[in-house]
Enzyme design. Structure first.
Site, mmCIF file in Angstrom:
data_model
loop_
_atom_site.group_PDB
_atom_site.id
_atom_site.type_symbol
_atom_site.label_atom_id
_atom_site.label_comp_id
_atom_site.label_asym_id
_atom_site.label_seq_id
_atom_site.Cartn_x
_atom_site.Cartn_y
_atom_site.Cartn_z
ATOM 1 N N LYS A 272 61.097 7.491 91.508
ATOM 2 C CA LYS A 272 59.664 7.468 91.318
ATOM 3 C C LYS A 272 59.290 7.603 89.859
ATOM 4 O O LYS A 272 58.169 7.299 89.454
ATOM 5 C CB LYS A 272 59.020 8.624 92.093
ATOM 6 C CG LYS A 272 59.302 8.611 93.571
ATOM 7 C CD LYS A 272 58.673 9.881 94.206
ATOM 8 C CE LYS A 272 59.119 10.049 95.629
ATOM 9 N NZ LYS A 272 58.744 11.387 96.139
ATOM 10 N N ASP B 198 69.343 10.066 80.714
ATOM 11 C CA ASP B 198 69.871 11.401 80.426
ATOM 12 C C ASP B 198 71.393 11.290 80.334
ATOM 13 O O ASP B 198 71.939 11.049 79.259
ATOM 14 C CB ASP B 198 69.385 12.331 81.554
ATOM 15 C CG ASP B 198 69.774 13.775 81.362
ATOM 16 O OD1 ASP B 198 70.156 14.144 80.245
ATOM 17 O OD2 ASP B 198 69.697 14.547 82.336
ATOM 18 N N PHE C 80 64.410 19.786 79.287
ATOM 19 C CA PHE C 80 63.943 19.191 80.541
ATOM 20 C C PHE C 80 62.450 18.941 80.404
ATOM 21 O O PHE C 80 61.675 19.869 80.162
ATOM 22 C CB PHE C 80 64.231 20.091 81.747
ATOM 23 C CG PHE C 80 64.108 19.328 83.028
ATOM 24 C CD1 PHE C 80 65.173 18.577 83.505
ATOM 25 C CD2 PHE C 80 62.918 19.314 83.737
ATOM 26 C CE1 PHE C 80 65.053 17.827 84.672
ATOM 27 C CE2 PHE C 80 62.783 18.566 84.901
ATOM 28 C CZ PHE C 80 63.859 17.827 85.365
ATOM 29 N N VAL C 81 62.048 17.680 80.524
ATOM 30 C CA VAL C 81 60.647 17.315 80.302
ATOM 31 C C VAL C 81 59.987 16.841 81.594
ATOM 32 O O VAL C 81 60.656 16.318 82.485
ATOM 33 C CB VAL C 81 60.509 16.236 79.199
ATOM 34 C CG1 VAL C 81 60.894 16.807 77.847
ATOM 35 C CG2 VAL C 81 61.338 14.998 79.516
HETATM 36 P P1 IMP Z 1 70.756 10.265 84.425
HETATM 37 O O1 IMP Z 1 71.427 9.547 85.565
HETATM 38 O O2 IMP Z 1 71.410 11.583 84.130
HETATM 39 O O3 IMP Z 1 70.602 9.409 83.194
HETATM 40 O O4 IMP Z 1 69.358 10.710 84.945
HETATM 41 C C1 IMP Z 1 68.341 9.865 85.070
HETATM 42 C C2 IMP Z 1 67.288 10.414 86.002
HETATM 43 O O5 IMP Z 1 67.279 11.841 86.047
HETATM 44 C C3 IMP Z 1 65.937 10.017 85.478
HETATM 45 O O6 IMP Z 1 65.544 8.792 86.029
HETATM 46 C C4 IMP Z 1 65.067 11.157 85.904
HETATM 47 O O7 IMP Z 1 64.558 10.915 87.203
HETATM 48 C C5 IMP Z 1 65.984 12.344 85.949
HETATM 49 N N1 IMP Z 1 65.861 13.154 84.718
HETATM 50 C C6 IMP Z 1 66.734 13.261 83.706
HETATM 51 N N2 IMP Z 1 66.294 14.082 82.755
HETATM 52 C C7 IMP Z 1 65.083 14.486 83.161
HETATM 53 C C8 IMP Z 1 64.080 15.351 82.572
HETATM 54 O O8 IMP Z 1 64.207 15.913 81.480
HETATM 55 N N3 IMP Z 1 62.951 15.519 83.310
HETATM 56 C C9 IMP Z 1 62.743 14.931 84.517
HETATM 57 N N4 IMP Z 1 63.639 14.121 85.091
HETATM 58 C C10 IMP Z 1 64.802 13.905 84.419
#
Ligand code: IMP
Ligand code: MG
Length: 196
Positions: free
Chosen positions: A65, A125, A174-175
């Site tokens: 989302k 992330d 964390f945002v």
């Molecule tokens: P990744 O697979 O670790 O790159 O994470 C990606 C997903 O994690 C993003 O699409 C977000 O939904 C969630 N996410 C990662 N960091 C944050 C954050 O700081 N705040 C909120 N959601 C996050």
């Protein structure tokens, strides 16, 4: 008369510096990127995408989302014919650490074969989600497949992913806000802030 009243009310609420306005305090959230700063960057990204894909049409794949607000604003900043698709994924459960498991909760409604596809993500992330989705979408044979992310946290990157269009690089916080959540809360904040 109604129209005039409405626009004055809108302007007044934008000019309110604090309280329930743009950068008003929300307990536990420290503002990082104001809605004005985000809007300006989204305009720049839209202009760059419009230039790069000139003469073509685009399929924007909004990752749900988290990217729904970014995708809605970005789509309106792109002066090309676009089609919008949504791809539902869940990578986090209720916490703030990535499980590394990407679950598809809603697939695309239409084929993307032969299309110029731009994946719209809220934040990269660890990179695991985007890496997984690029692998998945490549099997659908798009003509081109690129990534547009609003935010990137390079400190936590595990899997390098190409981000052709990037809004902001941020520190390892964390945002929340502007679509980003913590356990489904805060998505409707008009700005992005650091969750304490
Ligand atoms: P990744 O697979 O670790 O790159 O994470 C990606 C997903 O994690 C993003 O699409 C977000 O939904 C969630 N996410 C990662 N960091 C944050 C954050 O700081 N705040 C909120 N959601 C996050
Ligand atoms: Mg999320």
């Amino acid at each position: 008369m109604t129209l005039v009243d409405y626009s004055l009310a809108t302007m007044a609420s934008h000019e309110t510096p604090a309280g329930d306005g743009d950068n008003g305090p929300v307990s536990g959230v420290t503002p990082l990127l104001s809605s004005d700063v985000i809007a300006e960057r989204v305009r720049e990204l839209g202009a760059a995408i419009t230039r790069d894909y000139e003469g073509r049409s685009l399929v924007l794949v909004s990752i749900l989302k988290g990217s729904f607000i970014f995708a809605a604003d970005l789509a309106r900043a792109i002066a090309l014919p676009v089609r919008i698709e949504f791809l539902g994924v869940r990578s986090y459960g209720q916490g703030t650490t990535s499980s590394g498991v990407v679950q598809i909760t809603q697939d695309l409604n239409n084929p993307i074969e032969g299309e110029d596809v731009l994946l719209i993500e809220d934040i990269v992330d660890t990179g695991l989600t985007v890496a997984h989705l690029l692998d998945l979408l490549r099997t659908r044979l798009p003509r081109t497949l690129k990534v547009c992310a609003l935010l990137h946290k390079p400190a936590r990157l595990c899997t390098p992913v190409p981000i052709e269009y990037l809004g902001f690089t941020i520190e390892d916080h964390f945002v929340v806000g502007y679509g980003l959540d913590r356990a489904e809360a805060y998505r409707n904040l008009p700005y992005i802030g650091i969750l304490e």
